[in-house]
Design a protein around this motif. Structure first.
Motif, PDB file in Angstrom:
ATOM      1  N   LEU A  36       0.825  -1.210   0.000  1.00  0.00           N
ATOM      2  CA  LEU A  36       0.000   0.000   0.000  1.00  0.00           C
ATOM      3  C   LEU A  36       0.860   1.261   0.000  1.00  0.00           C
ATOM      4  O   LEU A  36       0.573   2.226  -0.719  1.00  0.00           O
ATOM      5  N   ASP A  37       1.927   1.265   0.801  1.00  0.00           N
ATOM      6  CA  ASP A  37       2.818   2.426   0.826  1.00  0.00           C
ATOM      7  C   ASP A  37       3.545   2.600  -0.507  1.00  0.00           C
ATOM      8  O   ASP A  37       3.792   3.731  -0.953  1.00  0.00           O
ATOM      9  N   ALA A  38       3.890   1.488  -1.141  1.00  0.00           N
ATOM     10  CA  ALA A  38       4.555   1.568  -2.443  1.00  0.00           C
ATOM     11  C   ALA A  38       3.629   2.168  -3.491  1.00  0.00           C
ATOM     12  O   ALA A  38       4.048   2.999  -4.310  1.00  0.00           O
ATOM     13  N   PHE A  39       2.360   1.777  -3.464  1.00  0.00           N
ATOM     14  CA  PHE A  39       1.402   2.330  -4.424  1.00  0.00           C
ATOM     15  C   PHE A  39       1.197   3.826  -4.194  1.00  0.00           C
ATOM     16  O   PHE A  39       1.060   4.603  -5.149  1.00  0.00           O
ATOM     17  N   LYS A  40       1.181   4.249  -2.929  1.00  0.00           N
ATOM     18  CA  LYS A  40       1.071   5.679  -2.630  1.00  0.00           C
ATOM     19  C   LYS A  40       2.276   6.438  -3.179  1.00  0.00           C
ATOM     20  O   LYS A  40       2.140   7.541  -3.714  1.00  0.00           O
ATOM     21  N   GLN A  41       3.451   5.848  -3.045  1.00  0.00           N
ATOM     22  CA  GLN A  41       4.659   6.494  -3.560  1.00  0.00           C
ATOM     23  C   GLN A  41       4.612   6.613  -5.083  1.00  0.00           C
ATOM     24  O   GLN A  41       5.024   7.631  -5.648  1.00  0.00           O
ATOM     25  N   ILE A  42       4.091   5.583  -5.743  1.00  0.00           N
ATOM     26  CA  ILE A  42       3.993   5.612  -7.205  1.00  0.00           C
ATOM     27  C   ILE A  42       3.055   6.721  -7.668  1.00  0.00           C
ATOM     28  O   ILE A  42       3.367   7.486  -8.593  1.00  0.00           O
ATOM     29  N   PHE A  43       1.901   6.833  -7.016  1.00  0.00           N
ATOM     30  CA  PHE A  43       0.892   7.798  -7.461  1.00  0.00           C
ATOM     31  C   PHE A  43       1.185   9.220  -6.985  1.00  0.00           C
ATOM     32  O   PHE A  43       1.015  10.181  -7.743  1.00  0.00           O
ATOM     33  N   ASN A  44       1.618   9.373  -5.745  1.00  0.00           N
ATOM     34  CA  ASN A  44       1.730  10.706  -5.154  1.00  0.00           C
ATOM     35  C   ASN A  44       3.098  11.350  -5.337  1.00  0.00           C
ATOM     36  O   ASN A  44       3.195  12.573  -5.452  1.00  0.00           O
ATOM     37  N   GLU A  45       4.145  10.551  -5.355  1.00  0.00           N
ATOM     38  CA  GLU A  45       5.494  11.117  -5.423  1.00  0.00           C
ATOM     39  C   GLU A  45       6.138  10.914  -6.790  1.00  0.00           C
ATOM     40  O   GLU A  45       6.557  11.875  -7.447  1.00  0.00           O
ATOM     41  N   LEU A  46       6.219   9.676  -7.226  1.00  0.00           N
ATOM     42  CA  LEU A  46       6.881   9.385  -8.498  1.00  0.00           C
ATOM     43  C   LEU A  46       6.038   9.812  -9.694  1.00  0.00           C
ATOM     44  O   LEU A  46       6.584  10.198 -10.731  1.00  0.00           O
ATOM     45  N   LYS A  47       4.707   9.706  -9.548  1.00  0.00           N
ATOM     46  CA  LYS A  47       3.764  10.145 -10.588  1.00  0.00           C
ATOM     47  C   LYS A  47       4.088   9.525 -11.950  1.00  0.00           C
ATOM     48  O   LYS A  47       4.140  10.203 -12.977  1.00  0.00           O
ATOM     49  N   TRP A  48       4.317   8.230 -11.944  1.00  0.00           N
ATOM     50  CA  TRP A  48       4.600   7.522 -13.188  1.00  0.00           C
ATOM     51  C   TRP A  48       3.321   7.339 -13.999  1.00  0.00           C
ATOM     52  O   TRP A  48       2.248   7.078 -13.456  1.00  0.00           O
TER      53      TRP A  48
END
Length: 227
Positions: free
Chosen positions: A145-157
């Motif tokens: 769940l934290d990894a998915f948040k990082q993908i969407f909110n920070e990395l914005k891939w």
């Protein structure tokens, strides 16, 4: 008589011989007045079943495979697995894809080695938060769940698919084959279900018990009812 194949199959219990006759010929023509033979006479009736077919194949839309981007999320652990992890990354690496790696919080050596790798290759990143990802523990879900948040909110891939892997996974075909296949189904999700016996699956997963995660260990404390 099998209406699907148009064939008649009769078994004689007296001499254990099989008789397969031509289509459209009735079984009664070769069944004699022997009661033992009549007991083995079976008719298969048409039920109205229609072959579903491969609707996925019919609905596929062709897309340039270079535009299909996959995020590979790897949850890894174990100092001895560094060589295997690098081997896996080499096998699934393409410049167009992204790679996010979660390293078990107890594996500092592995983390430092993969951190060096991420600094050299721009589309490889490590997760901001690390957890002791014990198999079956709640921290494994938290890490995802934290990894998915990082993908969407920070990395914005900008991506089409996310595939979660561990260091024990390894592809049987080149990554180009997977990319080309997924490029035809960018509007689909591919989920692996459990077996055909839901009760056995639920029981094997321990859902009839209550667990608590403490000090990097899962304790079974009681039984519970799902209803």
């Amino acid at each position: 008589y099998n209406e699907f194949t148009g064939q008649c199959f009769c078994l004689s219990t007296l001499n254990n011989q099989h008789h397969l006759i031509i289509p459209n010929q009735k079984c009664t023509k070769i069944i004699f007045n022997n009661n033992n033979e009549k007991k083995n006479f079976t008719t298969i009736y048409r039920t109205g079943f229609i072959d579903f077919g491969n609707h996925l194949e019919k609905r596929r839309s062709i897309q340039n495979h270079n535009q299909t981007i996959i995020v590979f999320f790897l949850t890894v652990g174990g100092r001895k697995n560094l060589r295997q992890i690098k081997r896996l990354v080499r096998a699934i690496y393409l410049r167009q894809h992204y790679y996010l790696i979660h390293v078990d919080s107890r594996e500092n050596y592995l983390y430092e080695e993969l951190l060096r790798l991420s600094k050299r290759i721009s589309n490889i990143h490590l997760t901001n938060k690390r957890y002791p990802t014990t198999w079956g523990a709640s921290t494994l879900l938290t890490a995802h769940l934290d990894a998915f948040k990082q993908i969407f909110n920070e990395l914005k891939w900008n991506f089409s698919f996310i595939l979660n892997l561990s260091e024990t996974d390894f592809p049987l075909k080149p990554i180009q084959v997977l990319t080309t296949f997924l490029s035809m189904y960018t509007s689909y999700n591919f989920l692996r279900s459990h077996s055909r016996e839901p009760y056995k699956f639920i029981k094997s997963q321990g859902l009839f018990h209550t667990f608590i995660h403490c000090n990097d260990y899962m304790y079974r404390i009681d039984s519970r009812s799902l209803i």
